[in-house]
Design a protein around this motif. Structure first.
Motif, PDB file in Angstrom:
ATOM      1  N   ASP A  69      49.176  -0.946 134.614  1.00 41.84           N
ATOM      2  CA  ASP A  69      48.674  -0.674 133.244  1.00 41.84           C
ATOM      3  C   ASP A  69      49.075   0.266 132.476  1.00 41.84           C
ATOM      4  O   ASP A  69      48.953   0.309 131.045  1.00 41.84           O
ATOM      5  N   SER A  70      50.151   1.098 133.122  1.00 39.56           N
ATOM      6  CA  SER A  70      50.801   1.907 132.211  1.00 39.56           C
ATOM      7  C   SER A  70      52.264   1.786 131.368  1.00 39.56           C
ATOM      8  O   SER A  70      52.812   2.152 130.823  1.00 39.56           O
ATOM      9  N   LEU A  71      52.532   0.079 132.023  1.00 43.25           N
ATOM     10  CA  LEU A  71      53.582  -0.464 131.390  1.00 43.25           C
ATOM     11  C   LEU A  71      53.246  -1.218 129.964  1.00 43.25           C
ATOM     12  O   LEU A  71      52.328  -1.794 129.981  1.00 43.25           O
ATOM     13  N   SER A  72      54.287  -1.112 129.115  1.00 44.51           N
ATOM     14  CA  SER A  72      54.080  -1.676 127.840  1.00 44.51           C
ATOM     15  C   SER A  72      55.069  -2.560 127.487  1.00 44.51           C
ATOM     16  O   SER A  72      56.522  -2.558 128.117  1.00 44.51           O
ATOM     17  N   ALA A 518      40.496   7.536 120.274  1.00 47.42           N
ATOM     18  CA  ALA A 518      40.282   6.884 121.573  1.00 47.42           C
ATOM     19  C   ALA A 518      40.222   8.002 122.705  1.00 47.42           C
ATOM     20  O   ALA A 518      39.630   7.689 123.577  1.00 47.42           O
ATOM     21  N   PHE A 519      41.116   8.858 122.544  1.00 49.12           N
ATOM     22  CA  PHE A 519      41.054   9.776 123.685  1.00 49.12           C
ATOM     23  C   PHE A 519      40.006  10.630 124.032  1.00 49.12           C
ATOM     24  O   PHE A 519      39.304  10.710 125.265  1.00 49.12           O
ATOM     25  N   HIS A 547      40.217   8.615 134.885  1.00 48.10           N
ATOM     26  CA  HIS A 547      39.300   7.724 133.953  1.00 48.10           C
ATOM     27  C   HIS A 547      39.833   7.618 132.482  1.00 48.10           C
ATOM     28  O   HIS A 547      40.005   6.391 131.920  1.00 48.10           O
ATOM     29  N   VAL A 548      40.545   8.782 131.773  1.00 50.28           N
ATOM     30  CA  VAL A 548      40.908   8.823 130.513  1.00 50.28           C
ATOM     31  C   VAL A 548      42.433   7.784 130.776  1.00 50.28           C
ATOM     32  O   VAL A 548      42.497   7.045 129.933  1.00 50.28           O
ATOM     33  N   ALA A 549      43.149   7.990 131.861  1.00 51.26           N
ATOM     34  CA  ALA A 549      44.384   7.478 131.752  1.00 51.26           C
ATOM     35  C   ALA A 549      44.234   5.925 131.766  1.00 51.26           C
ATOM     36  O   ALA A 549      45.093   5.122 131.583  1.00 51.26           O
ATOM     37  N   VAL A 552      41.999   4.389 128.161  1.00 52.91           N
ATOM     38  CA  VAL A 552      42.628   4.719 126.685  1.00 52.91           C
ATOM     39  C   VAL A 552      43.514   3.328 126.599  1.00 52.91           C
ATOM     40  O   VAL A 552      43.781   2.788 125.423  1.00 52.91           O
ATOM     41  N   PRO A 553      44.527   3.179 127.469  1.00 55.69           N
ATOM     42  CA  PRO A 553      45.445   1.741 127.049  1.00 55.69           C
ATOM     43  C   PRO A 553      44.601   0.519 126.989  1.00 55.69           C
ATOM     44  O   PRO A 553      44.962  -0.143 126.204  1.00 55.69           O
ATOM     45  N   ARG A 554      43.419   0.361 127.571  1.00 57.31           N
ATOM     46  CA  ARG A 554      42.707  -0.717 127.499  1.00 57.31           C
ATOM     47  C   ARG A 554      41.885  -0.615 125.862  1.00 57.31           C
ATOM     48  O   ARG A 554      41.842  -1.794 125.270  1.00 57.31           O
ATOM     49  N   LEU A 555      41.330   0.449 125.649  1.00 56.95           N
ATOM     50  CA  LEU A 555      40.855   0.458 124.402  1.00 56.95           C
ATOM     51  C   LEU A 555      41.693   0.072 123.019  1.00 56.95           C
ATOM     52  O   LEU A 555      41.346  -0.053 121.964  1.00 56.95           O
ATOM     53  N   THR A 556      43.202   0.784 123.379  1.00 51.83           N
ATOM     54  CA  THR A 556      44.205   0.645 122.310  1.00 51.83           C
ATOM     55  C   THR A 556      45.135  -0.528 122.476  1.00 51.83           C
ATOM     56  O   THR A 556      46.158  -0.581 121.827  1.00 51.83           O
TER      57      THR A 556
END
Length: 578
Positions: A69-72, A518-519, A547-549, A552-556
């Motif tokens: 999830d943290s990879l772009s 978003a944060f 939760h934030v970590a 936020v990637p999903r929201l953005t």
């Protein structure tokens, strides 16, 4: 009695404890890429988040945890590569590991079966977690270990039973991985990995699948715990819960009990340490640390029948009980600048909304909540310094300080210093009117010398993208790295270096809302209860940050990835019910 299979993408739990045995703390934490094989089960996403949060609690201070999830996507790693890695492709997982500089890769799947029982008239749930995994060296692709393990847990609900089995799984994996991939003295992987006899450079399309065959034993030992005394009436099997208070941070304690079996007892162990029996009774000395202390008692009879019991002892300082700390907060947000071209939309509202949510904790987890807000024209360099020194300076050693900063940030082109852009500052006056982050660094370090816990949430930015709807970040992660050395400091930054911190009208907390960053949207939702992954009465900082970590990637759509760092012990932060 009907078993309900649940396919868990749980690997995060294993990864977290496994990594603690593979690495030792060094100047730069070792990295592990954890891949939970994708499942179609609806519950799997929420369950994996619960486990991820639980395991992070143990390893946050030492290791860098990397998940898909943290990879772009990038020129070296496509979205399809990430998707295939999630499905367990070793070659794509190695490609993903190379992009994030991971040292090891853990690919796993977990299946959980929950059954219902009613011993002694008490309804009880039992969970069997079956974990199948592969551990690989990221550089060579060698398979260091592959196996399938079973772990059992019990409780009064399905969630409680699964939680107990995951705790047990983490304990077992931690010890096992230490043997398969030991760490060297400087935090790098030991050379024994290179010569591992179980290594392989060939990717196999066949993975070990957990077996569901169960061998029934006609007799298993009966375990009775007499110390700590479990005050929960009727629950005589599964796990024991005790609460102990003392004057010091560490306390000697003696676990006492009795093991019975008509066939005879072959062995009794607590956390893999042999326990001596005298006429079936035992006393085993341990040392308790602040927080939850987990002990696994396993008893085996001469026929091979095995019973186990989780013993969870929560230890807290005696002077802390009954005396609630005070929360001292400072929320700063600038949307309206003297130069309208720099204006943002929701930074001021983010600060005000967060202050309102935290104020509700007065009389709950905190005896008092004192939060000052500075927004728009009130955000000047002198006002920030004055409120940090005079307002936050009132905090006592056992109180908690919370600082929230939202708005623009820039890096001075000539000096290289980072500045938070105050209302009346611009590029020409930044050195005289802006708030230099190195001064903020020193202020926080000074606070941390007098107060045990300082929490910082930063939604600041770099001048590279000063546009409405975007707060590009170039300084928050750098500041977090500088602050991490101070004891008892917890930092959550809105995004990583080089990314933008996004805001939008669609991030509404209620129907009348107009939007948020978003944060802050994810942060407030987490505080409101969505970060309570383990289902207890409070939300810890680790749960909130996780939760934030995740959100936020999903929201953005993967454009923003929060960064957090902790230096200190776990902290309960939000009490959901008094």
């Amino acid at each position: 009695m009907k078993a309900k299979p649940i396919l868990w993408q749980f690997l995060a739990a294993i990864y977290f404890l496994f990594i603690s045995s593979v690495f030792v703390q060094s100047a730069e934490s070792a990295r592990l890429l954890v891949i939970i094989k994708e499942s179609q089960a609806a519950e799997s996403v929420a369950d994996s988040e619960t486990i991820e949060s639980l395991m992070t609690k143990h390893l946050l201070k030492t290791y860098q945890v990397i998940t898909p999830d943290s990879l772009s996507p990038s020129s070296q790693l496509t979205a399809e590569d990430i998707s295939e890695a999630k499905r367990g492709s070793i070659s794509k997982a190695r490609k993903a590991a190379a992009s994030c500089h991971a040292d090891l890769i853990l690919i796993a799947s977990v299946k959980t079966e929950v059954t219902s029982q009613q011993p002694h008239g008490v309804k009880l749930k039992k969970a069997l977690a079956i974990n199948s995994y592969k551990l690989l060296d990221a550089a060579s692709g060698r398979i260091l270990d592959t196996d399938s393990k079973r772990y059992r847990g019990a409780g009064t609900s399905s969630d409680e039973a699964k939680y107990a089995s995951f705790e047990k799984m983490a304990e077992g994996i931690d010890k096992m991985i230490a043997l398969k991939a030991p760490a060297g003295p400087t935090g790098t992987l030991s050379s024994t990995i290179e010569s591992s006899t179980s290594s392989s450079t060939i990717e196999s399309s066949t993975s070990i699948q957990p077996t569901t065959t169960t061998i029934e034993i006609s007799s298993v030992p009966q375990i009775i715990i007499t110390n700590p005394l479990d005050k929960r009436r009727g629950l005589t099997r599964g796990f024991t819960r005790g609460f102990i208070r003392g004057p010091e941070e560490r306390k000697p304690f003696t676990i006492q009990g009795e093991v019975k079996d008509g066939a005879g007892i072959q062995s009794v162990k607590i956390n893999e340490q042999p326990v001596t029996l005298g006429r079936g009774k035992f006393s085993h000395n341990v040392t308790l640390s602040l927080g939850d202390n987990l002990f696994l008692l396993t008893a085996t009879n001469v026929l091979g029948g095995t019973a186990d019991r989780d013993i969870i002892i929560t230890y807290e300082l005696a002077h802390m009980s009954g005396i609630k700390p005070v929360l001292w907060g400072l929320a700063v947000g600038v949307s309206e600048y003297a130069n309208p071209a720099m204006n943002l939309r929701y930074a001021d509202k983010d600060a005000l909304s967060l202050a309102q949510v935290l104020k509700k904790q007065e009389g709950m987890l905190f005896s008092e909540v004192h939060i000052k807000t500075l927004v728009n024209a009130d955000v000047t360099r002198d006002n920030i310094i004055e409120n940090i020194e005079r307002h936050l300076g009132k905090a006592a050693p056992n109180d908690v300080i919370f600082i929230f900063i939202a708005g623009h940030g820039i890096k001075h082109q000539r000096t290289g210093s980072y500045y938070f852009v105050t209302h009346d500052a611009n590029m020409d006056t930044i050195s005289s009117r802006g708030y230099r982050m190195s001064d903020f660094d020193e202020a926080v370090k000074t606070l941390s010398k007098d107060v045990n816990k300082v929490i910082i949430a930063m939604d600041t930015c770099h001048s590279g993208a000063m546009k409405v709807g975007r707060r590009a970040l170039g300084s928050a992660q750098n500041l977090a790295e500088a602050l991490k050395e101070a004891s008892g400091i917890f930092i959550l930054a809105a995004s990583k270096s080089g990314e933008s911190s996004l805001e939008d009208g669609k991030f509404m907390l209620h129907e009348q809302d107009t939007g948020h960053g978003a944060f802050t949207y994810a942060l407030i939702q987490g505080i409101s209860g969505k970060a309570n992954y383990d289902g207890d009465e409070y939300i810890s900082l680790t749960e909130l940050f996780q939760h934030v970590a995740k959100q936020v990637p999903r929201l953005t759509d993967g454009r923003q990835h929060p960064y957090f760092r902790a230096e200190g012990t776990e902290v309960p932060f939000i009490l959901l019910k008094d």
